[in-house]
Write a protein that holds these residues in place. Structure first.
Motif, PDB file in Angstrom:
ATOM      1  N   ARG A 188      -9.345   7.892  -5.621  1.00 41.31           N
ATOM      2  CA  ARG A 188      -8.267   7.885  -4.674  1.00 41.31           C
ATOM      3  C   ARG A 188      -8.678   9.067  -3.432  1.00 41.31           C
ATOM      4  NH1 ARG A 188      -3.505   8.402  -8.295  1.00 41.31           N
ATOM      5  NH2 ARG A 188      -2.950   6.235  -8.565  1.00 41.31           N
ATOM      6  N   ASP A 189      -8.732   8.732  -2.218  1.00 39.38           N
ATOM      7  CA  ASP A 189      -9.443   9.711  -1.061  1.00 39.38           C
ATOM      8  C   ASP A 189      -8.288  10.795  -1.075  1.00 39.38           C
ATOM      9  OD1 ASP A 189      -7.072   8.740   0.425  1.00 39.38           O
ATOM     10  OD2 ASP A 189      -8.207   7.672   1.860  1.00 39.38           O
TER      11      ASP A 189
ATOM     12  N   ASN B  93       0.713   2.942  -3.405  1.00 42.79           N
ATOM     13  CA  ASN B  93      -0.422   3.701  -3.054  1.00 42.79           C
ATOM     14  C   ASN B  93      -1.697   3.044  -3.915  1.00 42.79           C
ATOM     15  OD1 ASN B  93      -1.530   6.039  -2.205  1.00 42.79           O
ATOM     16  ND2 ASN B  93      -1.516   7.157  -4.203  1.00 42.79           N
TER      17      ASN B  93
ATOM     18  N   ARG C  60       0.812  -1.176  -0.007  1.00 46.54           N
ATOM     19  CA  ARG C  60      -0.096   0.151  -0.026  1.00 46.54           C
ATOM     20  C   ARG C  60       0.831   1.371  -0.058  1.00 46.54           C
ATOM     21  NH1 ARG C  60      -3.276   1.152   4.017  1.00 46.54           N
ATOM     22  NH2 ARG C  60      -4.529   2.720   2.616  1.00 46.54           N
TER      23      ARG C  60
ATOM     24  N   GLY D 289      -4.586  10.233  -0.990  1.00 48.30           N
ATOM     25  CA  GLY D 289      -4.026   9.770  -2.103  1.00 48.30           C
ATOM     26  C   GLY D 289      -4.241   8.186  -1.956  1.00 48.30           C
ATOM     27  N   VAL D 290      -4.685   7.605  -1.045  1.00 45.56           N
ATOM     28  CA  VAL D 290      -4.975   6.399  -0.833  1.00 45.56           C
ATOM     29  C   VAL D 290      -6.136   5.791  -1.744  1.00 45.56           C
ATOM     30  CG1 VAL D 290      -5.695   4.167   0.690  1.00 45.56           C
ATOM     31  CG2 VAL D 290      -4.147   6.055   1.517  1.00 45.56           C
ATOM     32  N   GLU D 291      -5.737   4.665  -2.643  1.00 45.57           N
ATOM     33  CA  GLU D 291      -6.516   4.177  -3.876  1.00 45.57           C
ATOM     34  C   GLU D 291      -7.888   3.348  -2.879  1.00 45.57           C
ATOM     35  OE1 GLU D 291      -5.488   0.788  -6.497  1.00 45.57           O
ATOM     36  OE2 GLU D 291      -4.553   2.340  -7.088  1.00 45.57           O
TER      37      GLU D 291
ATOM     38  N   ASN E 128     -10.231   0.514  -7.846  1.00 46.25           N
ATOM     39  CA  ASN E 128      -9.481   0.364  -8.788  1.00 46.25           C
ATOM     40  C   ASN E 128     -10.018  -0.693  -9.894  1.00 46.25           C
ATOM     41  OD1 ASN E 128      -7.632  -0.469 -10.919  1.00 46.25           O
ATOM     42  ND2 ASN E 128      -5.821  -0.113  -9.478  1.00 46.25           N
TER      43      ASN E 128
ATOM     44  N   SER F  94      -5.043   0.321  -2.295  1.00 42.11           N
ATOM     45  CA  SER F  94      -6.092  -0.160  -1.247  1.00 42.11           C
ATOM     46  C   SER F  94      -5.601  -1.469  -0.661  1.00 42.11           C
ATOM     47  CB  SER F  94      -7.505  -0.158  -1.853  1.00 42.11           C
ATOM     48  OG  SER F  94      -7.430  -1.026  -2.881  1.00 42.11           O
TER      49      SER F  94
ATOM     50  N   TYR G 118     -12.206  13.736  -3.735  1.00 41.85           N
ATOM     51  CA  TYR G 118     -11.692  12.646  -4.215  1.00 41.85           C
ATOM     52  C   TYR G 118     -11.200  12.823  -5.636  1.00 41.85           C
ATOM     53  CZ  TYR G 118     -14.517  10.193  -0.578  1.00 41.85           C
ATOM     54  OH  TYR G 118     -14.797   9.822   0.546  1.00 41.85           O
TER      55      TYR G 118
END
Length: 132
Positions: free
Chosen positions: A86-87, A18, A14, A90-92, A95, A20, A124
């Motif tokens: 992405r939130d 980057n 993660r 920057g976290v996915e 996808n 989920s 987002y």
């Protein structure tokens, strides 16, 4: 393998790519929980996207309340290879690799579920990979 070990491996992927937790687990399971093989797979996927001729990537900033409608609009426009959400950190969180065989009605339940979990006040980033 213990759950703690799995979590450490998922956290590693993660932070490096980057992605989920769901995507990290998916790639690790596909590679028998071998972190190096999973990392190689993710790197190859990124290289394929960057090297794909006749395509481009665009990023959109979207508020939480408009996220699902924006995704529906993008899907209706067509020529989409992948959609990544992405939130704000920057976290996915989503996808979706899309192929010609993917039908909008198959993705609609995913979008509905996404709409119920996103915070409306947050912004987002939607990354859209398109082909010409």
């Amino acid at each position: 393998m213990e759950d703690r070990e799995k979590l450490v491996k998922m956290d590693l992927l993660r932070s490096r790519f980057n992605i989920s937790y769901a995507r990290a687990r998916e790639v690790l399971e596909a590679n028998d929980w071998d972190t190096v093989l999973a990392a190689i797979q993710l790197e190859r996927e990124q290289e394929e996207v960057q090297a794909e001729p006749g395509g481009f990537t665009e990023e959109l900033k979207v508020s939480g309340k408009d996220l699902v409608e924006t995704l529906k609009r993008i899907l209706h426009e067509g020529n989409v290879n992948r959609i990544i959400v992405r939130d704000p950190k920057g976290v996915e969180i989503l996808n979706l690799p899309l192929t010609g065989a993917v039908v909008f009605t198959l993705i609609l339940p995913v979008l509905t579920a996404l709409g119920t979990v996103v915070a409306l006040a947050m912004d987002y980033t939607v990354v859209v990979e398109r082909r010409y």
